[in-house]
Design an enzyme around this catalytic site. Structure first.
Site, short mmCIF file in Angstrom:
data_model
loop_
_atom_site.label_atom_id
_atom_site.label_comp_id
_atom_site.label_asym_id
_atom_site.label_seq_id
_atom_site.Cartn_x
_atom_site.Cartn_y
_atom_site.Cartn_z
CG ASP A 1 -24.61 16.88 14.14
OD1 ASP A 1 -23.93 17.54 13.06
OD2 ASP A 1 -25.01 17.42 15.78
CG HIS B 1 -11.86 8.90 5.35
ND1 HIS B 1 -10.10 8.22 4.39
CD2 HIS B 1 -12.68 7.92 5.76
CE1 HIS B 1 -10.99 6.54 4.70
NE2 HIS B 1 -12.22 6.63 5.86
N GLY C 1 0.43 -1.28 -0.23
CA GLY C 1 -0.25 0.00 -0.01
C GLY C 1 0.97 1.21 -0.32
N GLY C 2 2.35 1.07 -0.73
CA GLY C 2 2.81 2.60 -0.64
C GLY C 2 2.75 3.73 -1.35
CG LEU D 1 -2.77 9.43 3.77
CD1 LEU D 1 -3.36 11.11 3.13
CD2 LEU D 1 -4.91 9.20 4.76
CB VAL D 2 -1.13 6.05 5.93
CG1 VAL D 2 0.17 5.23 6.33
CG2 VAL D 2 -1.87 6.00 5.90
CE LYS E 1 -7.20 -2.29 8.13
NZ LYS E 1 -6.84 -2.14 7.90
CE1 TYR F 1 -10.64 -0.77 6.99
CE2 TYR F 1 -11.58 -0.35 8.23
CZ TYR F 1 -10.58 0.33 7.68
OH TYR F 1 -8.87 1.28 7.69
NE ARG G 1 -15.87 12.37 14.14
CZ ARG G 1 -16.95 12.44 15.02
NH1 ARG G 1 -17.36 12.55 16.21
NH2 ARG G 1 -18.10 11.27 13.97
P1 NDP Z 1 -5.38 4.28 0.81
O1 NDP Z 1 -6.40 4.48 0.22
O2 NDP Z 1 -4.93 5.80 0.85
O3 NDP Z 1 -4.31 3.77 0.03
C1 NDP Z 1 -4.35 1.89 0.16
C2 NDP Z 1 -3.27 1.17 -0.65
O4 NDP Z 1 -3.25 -0.41 -0.80
C3 NDP Z 1 -2.24 1.87 -1.97
O5 NDP Z 1 -1.49 1.69 -2.37
C4 NDP Z 1 -3.56 1.10 -3.07
O6 NDP Z 1 -2.91 0.88 -4.76
C5 NDP Z 1 -3.29 -0.60 -2.03
N1 NDP Z 1 -4.36 -1.68 -2.37
C6 NDP Z 1 -4.98 -1.15 -2.39
N2 NDP Z 1 -5.97 -2.94 -3.11
C7 NDP Z 1 -4.93 -3.72 -3.10
C8 NDP Z 1 -4.61 -4.93 -3.94
N3 NDP Z 1 -5.80 -5.54 -3.88
N4 NDP Z 1 -3.57 -5.45 -3.63
C9 NDP Z 1 -2.71 -4.94 -3.88
N5 NDP Z 1 -2.44 -3.00 -2.69
C10 NDP Z 1 -3.15 -2.74 -3.15
O7 NDP Z 1 -5.19 3.74 2.03
P2 NDP Z 1 -4.66 4.56 3.08
O8 NDP Z 1 -2.90 4.85 2.93
O9 NDP Z 1 -5.18 5.56 4.27
O10 NDP Z 1 -4.81 3.23 4.06
C11 NDP Z 1 -3.60 2.66 4.79
C12 NDP Z 1 -3.57 1.89 5.98
O11 NDP Z 1 -4.03 3.22 7.46
C13 NDP Z 1 -4.66 0.78 5.78
O12 NDP Z 1 -4.14 -0.19 7.09
C14 NDP Z 1 -5.87 1.43 6.55
O13 NDP Z 1 -7.29 0.42 6.50
C15 NDP Z 1 -5.27 2.09 7.53
N6 NDP Z 1 -6.17 3.33 7.80
C16 NDP Z 1 -6.53 4.70 7.60
C17 NDP Z 1 -7.48 5.48 7.56
C18 NDP Z 1 -7.88 6.46 7.20
O14 NDP Z 1 -8.20 7.34 7.17
N7 NDP Z 1 -7.44 6.83 5.70
C19 NDP Z 1 -7.63 5.81 9.53
C20 NDP Z 1 -6.53 4.64 10.03
C21 NDP Z 1 -6.38 3.87 9.40
P3 NDP Z 1 -2.84 1.65 -5.86
O15 NDP Z 1 -2.72 3.30 -4.91
O16 NDP Z 1 -2.55 1.10 -6.91
O17 NDP Z 1 -4.55 1.67 -5.76
#
Ligand code: NDP
Length: 341
Positions: free
Chosen positions: A283, A191, A16-17, A20-21, A153, A149, A221
């Site tokens: 809300d 979000h 998931g590189g 967002l994170v 998780k 979800y 929040r």
């Molecule tokens: P994003 O939706 O921004 O990014 C998701 C990432 O996962 C992308 O790099 C995407 O790749 C990759 N991905 C999705 N599906 C697949 C798949 N089938 N195979 C391989 N890669 C895949 O997520 P965030 O960065 O927001 O979240 C990161 C973590 O933080 C998650 O575990 C999330 O649950 C957790 N989190 C997020 C919060 C938020 O507010 N966003 C809050 C709290 C926790 P590609 O770019 O190619 O689509």
């Protein structure tokens, strides 16, 4: 149990590189020195879904075999706002379970030294007392709007513990609160903060004199800047070896009202019209305070980015990247998210 050896060359793979994170971690390893950034003996690899579909075991095994990581930050997930979570409940369960099970299984098979995965504070029990703390994570059903979800998780926590218990794997999780930052997803049903940024941008672009926002704005929040989470994740990969996940959040006294957050985005965006609150809309939960005492015991002096600075940086990124923003179709100018609050 393997613990990162900072003397040798280490390869760190981030699933998931590109999200967002993940992109915040990319920023941190380019810009932050020392404890919260890249060390000289580290090579970082960032995966996207184009590299491998991690819902598929063979693709997961193949990409991990190719990179042979020493350590893994596991971020890939199916993530979305309330509307997405509710309307695609089965997809959220299936995709997250498959991804998490494949990643942990392959990490075990390859003897990866440590895996840090992300949970979320939105998976906590719906009916509970506040502030929420790590020990009540499994003490009751999650909110009905995102149970798919949330249960998937929660299984990531259970699975990490099970691999630790049965095989001695150093697998652990962290629990971030509501995130925002550069490279967020601005699709329909996104979000809260990206939803507000988009709404304000549309109001400004159309020179609206009034911008209507659902709800009363009084809900509170804790917003966490993605680049702060990135720094803590990098620290955790090197320093945190417990099974118990810990909450990553700004301090409880840094909670802000939705009203304040909307006004800040409006001010920093230069929207000069009136904000009107549609109090007929829900809300959501008025307060979901998370207790970050465990994190503070580990990182007493960690300095969070102020909401003002984080929003200004996110807005600067948003302006600079028009036409390349995830989830927004430039031809349509994007759609107003339904799951705004
Ligand atoms: P994003 O939706 O921004 O990014 C998701 C990432 O996962 C992308 O790099 C995407 O790749 C990759 N991905 C999705 N599906 C697949 C798949 N089938 N195979 C391989 N890669 C895949 O997520 P965030 O960065 O927001 O979240 C990161 C973590 O933080 C998650 O575990 C999330 O649950 C957790 N989190 C997020 C919060 C938020 O507010 N966003 C809050 C709290 C926790 P590609 O770019 O190619 O689509």
């Amino acid at each position: 149990m393997n613990v990162p050896n900072t003397e040798n060359q280490n390869k760190i793979l981030v699933t998931g590189g590109t999200g967002l994170v993940g992109s915040a971690i990319q920023w941190a390893i380019r810009n932050v020195p020392g404890t919260f950034g890249k060390k000289q003996n580290e090579e970082w690899v960032f995966l996207s879904s184009a590299d491998a579909d991690l819902r598929n075991y063979d693709e997961t095994k193949s990409i991990f075999d190719k990179h042979k990581p020493d350590y893994v930050i596991h971020l890939s997930a199916r993530v979305g706002g309330v509307f997405e979570n509710t309307s695609r409940m089965a997809d959220f369960v299936r995709d997250n379970l498959y991804m998490d099970q494949n990643v942990l299984r392959v990490c075990h098979e390859l003897g990866v030294g440590k895996v840090v995965s992300c949970l979320s504070t939105c998976i906590f029990p719906d009916r509970t007392t506040y502030p929420i703390s790590e020990r009540i994570l499994h003490d009751g059903p999650p909110h009905p709007s995102n149970y798919g979800y949330a249960y998937a998780k929660r299984m990531l926590d259970i699975s990490s513990r099970a691999y630790r218990q049965q095989y001695g794997c150093n697998f652990t999780c962290v629990i971030p609160t509501n995130l925002y930052g550069p490279n967020d997803n601005f699709s329909e049903g996104c979000h809260f903060i990206p939803g507000v940024i988009k709404r304000v941008a549309q109001a400004k672009q159309s020179k609206a004199s009034v911008m209507v926002v659902p709800g009363s704005g009084r809900a509170l929040r804790q917003f966490l800047y993605s680049r702060d989470l990135a720094r803590v994740l990098i620290w955790a990969l090197r320093n945190y070896d417990e099974a118990e996940p810990f909450i990553i959040s700004v301090d409880p006294d840094q909670e802000v009202s939705i009203k304040d957050a909307v006004e800040m985005v409006s001010e920093y965006s230069g929207f000069e019209g009136v904000i009107q609150w549609d109090t007929s809309a829900t809300d959501g939960q008025l307060r979901k305070t998370a207790d970050n005492a465990r994190m503070r015991a580990l990182l007493e002096n960690f300095e969070f980015t102020t909401l003002e600075q984080g929003l200004k940086e996110t807005l600067a990124w948003y302006s600079a990247n028009q036409g390349h923003i995830r989830g927004m179709d430039a031809r349509k100018g994007g759609q107003t998210p339904r799951g705004l609050l």
